[in-house]
Design a protein around this motif. Sequence first.
Motif, PDB file in Angstrom:
ATOM      1  N   GLU A  52      35.468  30.533  29.021  1.00  0.00           N
ATOM      2  CA  GLU A  52      34.043  30.224  29.146  1.00  0.00           C
ATOM      3  C   GLU A  52      33.247  31.357  29.797  1.00  0.00           C
ATOM      4  O   GLU A  52      32.020  31.391  29.696  1.00  0.00           O
TER       5      GLU A  52
ATOM      6  N   ASP B  41      40.565  28.932  28.240  1.00  0.00           N
ATOM      7  CA  ASP B  41      39.574  28.977  29.319  1.00  0.00           C
ATOM      8  C   ASP B  41      38.712  30.234  29.290  1.00  0.00           C
ATOM      9  O   ASP B  41      38.559  30.922  30.308  1.00  0.00           O
TER      10      ASP B  41
ATOM     11  N   SER C 296      44.701  31.269  33.208  1.00  0.00           N
ATOM     12  CA  SER C 296      44.085  31.097  31.885  1.00  0.00           C
ATOM     13  C   SER C 296      45.114  31.341  30.777  1.00  0.00           C
ATOM     14  O   SER C 296      44.748  31.604  29.634  1.00  0.00           O
TER      15      SER C 296
ATOM     16  N   HIS D  54      42.861  35.692  33.934  1.00  0.00           N
ATOM     17  CA  HIS D  54      43.869  35.642  34.998  1.00  0.00           C
ATOM     18  C   HIS D  54      45.026  34.757  34.534  1.00  0.00           C
ATOM     19  O   HIS D  54      44.960  34.131  33.466  1.00  0.00           O
TER      20      HIS D  54
ATOM     21  N   ASP E  96      37.740  36.029  31.971  1.00  0.00           N
ATOM     22  CA  ASP E  96      38.384  35.463  33.175  1.00  0.00           C
ATOM     23  C   ASP E  96      39.891  35.424  32.925  1.00  0.00           C
ATOM     24  O   ASP E  96      40.540  34.397  33.067  1.00  0.00           O
TER      25      ASP E  96
HETATM   26 MG    MG Z   1      38.819  29.211  34.396  1.00  0.00          MG
END
Ligand code: MG
Length: 419
Positions: free
Chosen positions: A265, A263, A251, A248, A246
């Motif tokens: 996850e 981040d 993050s 982006h 993720d």
């Molecule tokens: Mg996130």
Amino acid sequence: MSDFSKYFLMINEDDPEGTEKTVIAYTLLKTQGTDSGKIDWDTATMKAKIPSEHGNLNHVCRVYDAKGHSIYIKQAGLETRISKDMTASLDRNRQESEILELEEKMAPGMVPHIYFFDTVMCASGMEDCSDFEVMRDAMLEHKTFPRFADDISTFMARTLLLSSDVVMDHKEKKELTRRFITPDLCDITEKLVLMEPYLGSSRNNVFPPNREFVEKELYSDDALHLEVSKLKFNFMTNAQALLHGDLHTGSVFIKPDATKIFDCEFGTFAPMGYDIGNVVANMIFAYDNGLSADDDVFCSWCLDTIEKTIDLFISKFSTLYDEAVTEPMAKVPGFKEYYIDSILRDTAGYAGTELHRRTVGMANVVDVTSIKDERKRLLAERINTLAGKDYILHQGRFKTGKDFVDAVLNAWEAAVKTL
Ligand code: MG
Ligand code: SR1
């Protein structure tokens, strides 16, 4: 007061005072007893505050004292913050913590340190990065970060290559693949990113003045659907490397002299291009925002960052490949070039799907939704849509950073003509 032997949601945004007491007690329990995570708190001055900014899924609280000690406590809730109807396994906190620990080994200094993680409370204690800014927020103010391309290309080249079969012992990699199978979170990506922006969904957030354009360009294009279906099955079946999942700009913690990625996850084994494509697309969202404010300096920096990120990634990946490759068949002449070429194809494809899903899907980005002027927002959304289609429909054409940037400039020209 709980002894924290049974799960409950201890970070409650509606009850900051109760949260403060509970989280301080929890932090003391978790960071006073063990050597690895030990912090010498000044208990009389300890505070625990919920930051105003938050992501779509979890709950966070910053704990600190007057002597300069601090930590972030992050906890997974049963419901995601973006929607009460959407759940994701509480085990995601363990997965994220373990991935951050692995990434810290592969790319030292580039992720927040994990002090502890706790599979009962589904919470972790993470290095306090409050002296950094979240990159998306900083870019909304059109701040530029000249070393980002260098940092993010190092992070991606190292974490992706070192967790792939080219380098990692195959049995160890298969064991990690098993450990980081994250069905709930993959399901979110498979639907939100790799299906709903194309087949339509009641969860999609389409900007009403753009509906007709979206219906024509995204919902009704069979050739596009075929390419996205291939990208979806590639994502689901190609366990190429351990992704952030993720990646982006929300993050990324950033300051002028350092970058830390957090981040993760959504981390799982999947095609490397998914991470790289996310970075490209999210820099385009920042560019959109700069365009809406006629900020030429910021826009040029965004495009330059895309170009450098791709070119630096290719050169660092190539150099590290030669140094670190262990798999004999990956040393066969020509294989490295074939492998990098396939990563760039995937990068283009997943840059396209990220551009589309953040424009019309459930989880939009504030870079675009905060553009107040209707015409400028339409321009931004159409650049995203058209550049995304170019990336997806012509994946094989994107070989250099300049190729990725040219697609944005071409999309801008084409988008202007539609208004
Ligand atoms: Mg996130
Ligand atoms: C339900 S979560 C929506 C999005 O937020 C996360 O950051 C991921 O990007 C996910 O797709």
